[in-house]
Motif scaffolding. Structure first.
Motif, PDB file in Angstrom:
ATOM      1  N   VAL A 115       0.682  -0.734   0.029  1.00  8.66           N
ATOM      2  CA  VAL A 115      -0.043  -0.048   0.100  1.00  8.66           C
ATOM      3  C   VAL A 115       0.566   1.048  -0.223  1.00  8.66           C
ATOM      4  O   VAL A 115       1.947   1.381   0.269  1.00  8.66           O
ATOM      5  CB  VAL A 115      -1.645  -0.297   0.950  1.00  8.66           C
ATOM      6  CG1 VAL A 115      -0.456   0.463   3.130  1.00  8.66           C
ATOM      7  CG2 VAL A 115      -1.829   1.105   0.995  1.00  8.66           C
ATOM      8  N   ASP A 116       0.218   2.319  -0.820  1.00  6.08           N
ATOM      9  CA  ASP A 116       0.844   3.310  -0.841  1.00  6.08           C
ATOM     10  C   ASP A 116       0.783   4.655   0.443  1.00  6.08           C
ATOM     11  O   ASP A 116      -0.091   4.836   0.473  1.00  6.08           O
ATOM     12  CB  ASP A 116       1.352   4.256  -1.707  1.00  6.08           C
ATOM     13  CG  ASP A 116       1.315   5.660  -1.772  1.00  6.08           C
ATOM     14  OD1 ASP A 116       2.312   5.950  -1.414  1.00  6.08           O
ATOM     15  OD2 ASP A 116       1.557   6.185  -2.678  1.00  6.08           O
ATOM     16  N   PHE A 117       2.015   4.617   0.950  1.00  8.76           N
ATOM     17  CA  PHE A 117       1.875   5.093   3.210  1.00  8.76           C
ATOM     18  C   PHE A 117       1.558   7.131   2.857  1.00  8.76           C
ATOM     19  O   PHE A 117       1.094   6.699   3.572  1.00  8.76           O
ATOM     20  CB  PHE A 117       3.294   4.653   3.537  1.00  8.76           C
ATOM     21  CG  PHE A 117       4.258   5.760   2.943  1.00  8.76           C
ATOM     22  CD1 PHE A 117       4.663   6.809   3.936  1.00  8.76           C
ATOM     23  CD2 PHE A 117       5.095   4.252   2.116  1.00  8.76           C
ATOM     24  CE1 PHE A 117       5.717   7.906   3.042  1.00  8.76           C
ATOM     25  CE2 PHE A 117       6.158   5.781   1.640  1.00  8.76           C
ATOM     26  CZ  PHE A 117       6.345   7.660   2.005  1.00  8.76           C
ATOM     27  N   SER A 118       1.892   7.196   1.386  1.00  2.00           N
ATOM     28  CA  SER A 118       1.639   8.778   1.360  1.00  2.00           C
ATOM     29  C   SER A 118      -0.316   8.099   1.538  1.00  2.00           C
ATOM     30  O   SER A 118      -0.709  10.111   2.022  1.00  2.00           O
ATOM     31  CB  SER A 118       2.056   9.469   0.195  1.00  2.00           C
ATOM     32  OG  SER A 118       1.394   9.018  -0.322  1.00  2.00           O
ATOM     33  N   THR A 119      -0.579   7.876   0.826  1.00  2.00           N
ATOM     34  CA  THR A 119      -2.294   7.975   0.964  1.00  2.00           C
ATOM     35  C   THR A 119      -3.296   7.310   2.124  1.00  2.00           C
ATOM     36  O   THR A 119      -4.026   7.056   2.064  1.00  2.00           O
ATOM     37  CB  THR A 119      -2.516   7.250   0.028  1.00  2.00           C
ATOM     38  OG1 THR A 119      -2.726   6.038  -0.193  1.00  2.00           O
ATOM     39  CG2 THR A 119      -2.343   7.474  -1.441  1.00  2.00           C
ATOM     40  N   VAL A 120      -2.388   6.529   3.073  1.00  2.00           N
ATOM     41  CA  VAL A 120      -2.745   6.121   4.189  1.00  2.00           C
ATOM     42  C   VAL A 120      -2.481   6.923   5.341  1.00  2.00           C
ATOM     43  O   VAL A 120      -3.252   7.524   6.685  1.00  2.00           O
ATOM     44  CB  VAL A 120      -2.888   4.945   4.834  1.00  2.00           C
ATOM     45  CG1 VAL A 120      -3.555   4.155   5.707  1.00  2.00           C
ATOM     46  CG2 VAL A 120      -2.892   3.888   3.501  1.00  2.00           C
ATOM     47  N   LEU A 121      -1.259   7.153   5.497  1.00  2.00           N
ATOM     48  CA  LEU A 121      -0.869   8.349   6.848  1.00  2.00           C
ATOM     49  C   LEU A 121      -1.351   9.902   6.175  1.00  2.00           C
ATOM     50  O   LEU A 121      -0.864  10.402   5.871  1.00  2.00           O
ATOM     51  CB  LEU A 121       1.181   7.699   6.824  1.00  2.00           C
ATOM     52  CG  LEU A 121       1.271   6.855   7.171  1.00  2.00           C
ATOM     53  CD1 LEU A 121       3.372   6.073   6.925  1.00  2.00           C
ATOM     54  CD2 LEU A 121       0.389   6.016   8.241  1.00  2.00           C
ATOM     55  N   PRO A 122      -1.156  10.525   7.732  1.00  2.00           N
ATOM     56  CA  PRO A 122      -1.301  12.153   7.325  1.00  2.00           C
ATOM     57  C   PRO A 122      -0.081  12.912   6.944  1.00  2.00           C
ATOM     58  O   PRO A 122       1.349  11.928   6.674  1.00  2.00           O
ATOM     59  CB  PRO A 122      -1.269  12.484   8.660  1.00  2.00           C
ATOM     60  CG  PRO A 122      -1.751  10.947  10.209  1.00  2.00           C
ATOM     61  CD  PRO A 122      -1.088   9.846   8.997  1.00  2.00           C
ATOM     62  N   ARG A 123      -0.140  13.761   6.109  1.00  2.00           N
ATOM     63  CA  ARG A 123       0.950  14.515   5.465  1.00  2.00           C
ATOM     64  C   ARG A 123       1.955  14.290   6.246  1.00  2.00           C
ATOM     65  O   ARG A 123       3.024  14.224   5.826  1.00  2.00           O
ATOM     66  CB  ARG A 123       0.182  15.411   4.841  1.00  2.00           C
ATOM     67  CG  ARG A 123       1.329  16.406   3.992  1.00  2.00           C
ATOM     68  CD  ARG A 123       0.752  17.026   3.581  1.00  2.00           C
ATOM     69  NE  ARG A 123      -0.081  17.361   2.020  1.00  2.00           N
ATOM     70  CZ  ARG A 123      -1.139  17.491   1.265  1.00  2.00           C
ATOM     71  NH1 ARG A 123      -0.783  19.058   1.849  1.00  2.00           N
ATOM     72  NH2 ARG A 123      -1.858  17.688   0.223  1.00  2.00           N
TER      73      ARG A 123
END
Length: 873
Positions: free
Chosen positions: A75-83
């Motif tokens: 999974v793309d962590f930038s789409t799951v985690l806060p910016r």
């Protein structure tokens, strides 16, 4: 029958659960059979229809079922985690890895180009962004980092080895052994030399004795004999040290001076005699130089900072008396005589504004108090045989010129007292300050005028209210107006009172023969003209020196700005395009070539200079080639606009200017400020040429050429002044167009503003009766802008800002009338109206009135003259 009752379907039993379950299973199997027979598109449409009918809980059930049975492996962590967490993860990457990560996807590119990631990397290497990015701009620090890295000199390992050699090359055992022996021998030799030097110094001077005057007292009676070379070396060192100590202590004052410096003890006379016993000029060799600086000089603090070390400086107030000024000089010198004394004050070539009410010139030089002041001032300076002289500094020509008395020791007086670089910085800053003050005076003049009217009105009103009753006040309006007018005249006279007082002695001297000896005045003029040849030589040298400085400033433009931009363009790392470089520097480089040739001609002429030599022909030849300057001045507005446009649109050029502007190399000036020098140089040429012609006899051969050269320079300077005036008028029209709301375009060829008049617009209640009986009412405030070809009428309003006393004047465009179509009709003064007139245009008519009669008379006369001039064209 109730057990077989159905709901929503004739085939679904309502109360029998077993039959209901059986029928449900059969229908699910039937739908599943149909689902297997459908195509992919049909299945998607069926699922879409089903999901639309599902509730939120049912959709959540489907989501949980998928998350349990089909777990996501990547999974793309930038789409799951806060910016902010994603940015924190990216902050651990190097600049190279960040550039690689930016190529993964658009979302990663956006995150990896944020300024919070690249700013620390730039600051770490000292690469600061020369501007502040806007709110919608991102990636500025990354572009700055890439631009800085691209300008570094990178070398491959092979190139570095070829350039600097290879480090830590393997050596053979014999080479290593030989190198160790050489290092051991050098180390042993150095220690031996140090030990021998310490031993000799220990024999000459014990370690507990200093090198000051007490060394002769504490020195032992017998000392081991040293070699002649060592004794001479040590003796010369001690003599030099004593000389430096005496010089430094002699220059410093014994008491506190004007600026509050502390006192310093002097050495004994016996010790002074011992040091200077072989010097015949010791009585005046160590006398300090003294400089008086007027507080009336703009930015006089910078002048004080430019004074050289060892020069005694005193800043005096412009309002003190001559006796107070002499007291300040005596207190600063503390009984000593000055080797030279300079006076730095404002003035011109005819008189010096030394103090308030004392303008020293030829006319009042023989006044008793002025003559006594100069005699006492001369007693504080060494005699002419001892090399003493007085220097008077006033702003005249290309630099800080002076008129001086006595020998000049072969150098300009300014170099005796001041650091030349700092003084030139003050000169540039003073010019900038004067231009700023002119703008401020222009902006504040209307405010001060209104304030003056308000104060005078309050004073007259209070005076009449205290001395008269209400009835008398209403019956004496003319008296109040006369008092107000006289009060305004008195305020104008106060500003000129000092000038009147200063010149009052000249008026009295016409009726008194004892105050001024005309024969002595003639003798004084003869003395001043005695050394005309020497003064002519000094002025010509000043011309050469100022021309050399001017050429140096032009060379700064070439070396600091043009050469790097041209080199970057040639190396395929262009900061500016070739067209922009041509626009900016082509004309200034041609001026540099012309003035370089002029400088060479002046230098060659001064190498063989004599009283009979001429300089006018060189200047005349230079004046015939001023077309080079014409190209520059014609393109000067375009050059400035090009600089501003490139600075705004090209970050590399903005960084380049930030790096080079206002540095030590550029004399703390920017590129636009350096481009001002050609326009200011012609004023310096005129002043210097006037000075040369002043000290050139009438029968000299060079007199005619100097007159021709002055005429050429004066004609070209008038051309420059006309260009400045045109640009100022154009800017003035733009300012007027900007402040008047709804104003049409005013910029036209040969149009300029003549006068602005504030009037009140009146409305006549009954125009059928005679003028003396008509009643008027005030309906608007108008501002009339008179141009040379048209009259612009605008309404005037006042807007106030909350919590502030100042107000802002607003203008609204009404109409504009060509002058040749404008009619003027005077309205005679009556009981009901005063200072009124009518302006009749093709479509509109305005009944206007001014506040005072003088404004009406002046406005109508100027308006009639403008109409007459426009109709004659």
């Amino acid at each position: 029958m109730e057990s077989f009752h159905t709901r929503f379907s004739a085939w679904t039993p309502f109360s029998n659960k077993s039959l209901n379950r059986q029928l449900f299973q059969e229908r699910v199997a039937l739908i599943s059979h149909w689902f297997d027979l459908w195509t992919n598109k049909q299945r998607q449409e069926f699922l879409f229809a089903i999901f639309l009918r599902c509730t939120k809980s049912q959709l959540r059930f489907v989501q949980d079922w998928f998350s349990e049975r089909m777990q996501v492996a990547k999974v793309d962590f930038s789409t799951v985690l806060p910016r902010f967490i994603s940015l924190y993860i990216f902050s651990f990457l190097s600049s190279k890895d960040l550039c690689a990560a930016a190529q993964v996807s658009w979302s990663w590119k956006f995150l990896t180009e944020q300024d919070c990631l690249w700013m620390p990397k730039c600051v770490k290497f000292g690469w600061f962004l020369p501007y502040t990015p806007t709110d919608n701009e991102y990636g500025a620090w990354k572009r700055h980092y890439v631009a800085c890295v691209s300008h570094l000199d990178w070398l491959t390992p092979r190139e570095a080895a070829a350039t600097y050699g290879t480090l830590n090359e393997p050596k053979t055992e014999d080479e290593e052994l030989l190198e160790r022996q050489r290092e051991k021998y050098l180390r042993k030799r150095i220690w031996e030399e140090i030990a021998l030097r310490n031993k000799e110094l220990f024999k000459v001077r014990p370690p507990w004795v200093s090198g000051t005057c007490c060394s002769s007292v504490l020195k032992p009676r017998r000392q081991p004999r040293l070699s002649q070379t060592v004794r001479e070396r040590v003796g010369s060192h001690e003599a030099l040290e004593k000389q430096l100590v005496l010089t430094s202590l002699e220059i410093l004052p014994k008491r506190s001076n004007i600026s509050g410096s502390h006192s310093y003890p002097l050495l004994s006379k016996k010790y002074q005699h011992g040091v200077h016993k072989n010097d015949d000029s010791s009585s005046y060799a160590l006398r300090p130089h003294f400089i008086l600086i007027s507080s009336r000089i703009p930015a006089y603090e910078m002048v004080v900072e430019s004074v050289k070390a060892g020069v005694v400086s005193v800043v005096y107030e412009h309002s003190v008396t001559l006796e107070s000024l002499l007291y300040l000089i005596e207190k600063a010198l503390d009984g000593r005589k000055a080797q030279s004394m300079g006076i730095f004050s404002d003035g011109d070539s005819r008189e010096i504004n030394l103090l308030q009410g004392y303008k020293i010139g030829v006319k009042n030089l023989l006044r008793p108090e002025v003559r006594d002041f100069w005699e006492k001032l001369g007693s504080y300076v060494a005699t002419e045989e001892e090399g003493g002289h007085v220097d008077l500094f006033v702003p005249l020509g290309a630099s800080v010129l002076s008129d001086w008395l006595g020998s000049q020791w072969g150098k300009a007086p300014s170099s005796i007292y001041f650091c030349e670089a700092k003084l030139q910085t003050w000169s540039s800053f003073a010019d900038f300050l004067e231009e700023t003050l002119k703008t401020v005076r222009k902006q504040l003049y209307p405010l001060f005028k209104e304030l003056q009217k308000s104060i005078s009105g309050r004073m007259i009103g209070q005076f009449m209210f205290d001395t008269m009753g209400m009835t008398n006040i209403l019956n004496n309006q003319e008296t109040a107006q006369a008092l107000a007018d006289r009060l305004m005249e008195l305020s104008k006279e106060d500003s000129e009172r000092s000038v009147v007082e200063d010149n009052s002695w000249d008026t009295k001297s016409r009726f008194s023969k004892n105050d001024l000896n005309f024969e002595a005045l003639i003798n004084l003029e003869r003395i001043l003209q005695k050394d005309s040849a020497e003064k002519r030589t000094r002025v010509v040298r000043e011309l050469l020196q100022s021309e050399r400085k001017y050429v140096q400033m032009l060379e700064i433009v070439r070396d600091v700005y043009f050469a790097p931009l041209k080199a970057a363009l040639s190396s395929n790392r262009a900061i500016l395009s070739a067209a922009n470089i041509q626009i900016l520097f082509s004309d200034i480089l041609q001026i540099l070539s012309l003035n370089r040739q002029f400088l060479d001609n002046l230098r060659d002429r001064l190498q063989e200079w004599g009283p009979a030599h001429c300089v006018g022909e060189i200047v005349t030849k230079f004046g015939s080639q001023l077309n080079t300057y014409t190209n520059f001045f014609n393109n000067y507005p375009v050059i400035l606009k090009t600089i501003e446009k490139c600075r705004e649109m090209i970050p590399a050029f903005r960084t380049f200017l930030k790096r080079h502007d206002k540095t030590i190399v550029t004399k703390m000036l920017s590129l636009p400020e350096l481009l001002l020098y050609p326009s200011r140089r012609f004023e310096e040429y005129l002043n210097l040429l006037y000075a040369v012609r002043l000290h050139t006899p009438a029968e000299h051969v060079d007199r005619g050429d100097l007159t021709t050269a002055i005429d050429q320079i004066k004609k070209y300077k008038s051309y420059i002044d006309q260009m400045k005036q045109n640009i100022n008028m154009k800017d003035h029209l733009s300012d007027i167009q900007r402040i008047i709301w709804g104003c049409p375009t005013l910029s036209e060829v040969n149009r300029y503003l003549i006068r602005v008049q504030d009037v009140a617009q009146l409305h006549c209640c009954d125009e059928e009766i005679s003028f003396s009986l008509r009643l008027y009412e005030h309906i608007h405030d108008l501002s009339l802008f008179l141009f040379n070809d048209a009259l612009l009428v605008s309404s005037r309003g006042t807007s106030h800002t909350p919590f502030e006393r100042t107000s802002k004047t607003t203008y609204q465009f009404i109409a504009s009338v060509a002058l040749h179509r404008l009619l003027i009709e005077n309205i005679p003064d009556s009981k009901y109206v005063k200072n009124a007139f009518i302006l009749q245009g093709p479509k509109y008519k305005w009944i206007c009135a001014t506040e005072v009669e003088d404004e009406k008379f002046l406005w109508l006369s100027v308006l009639r003259n403008a109409i007459k001039s426009s109709m004659e064209k």
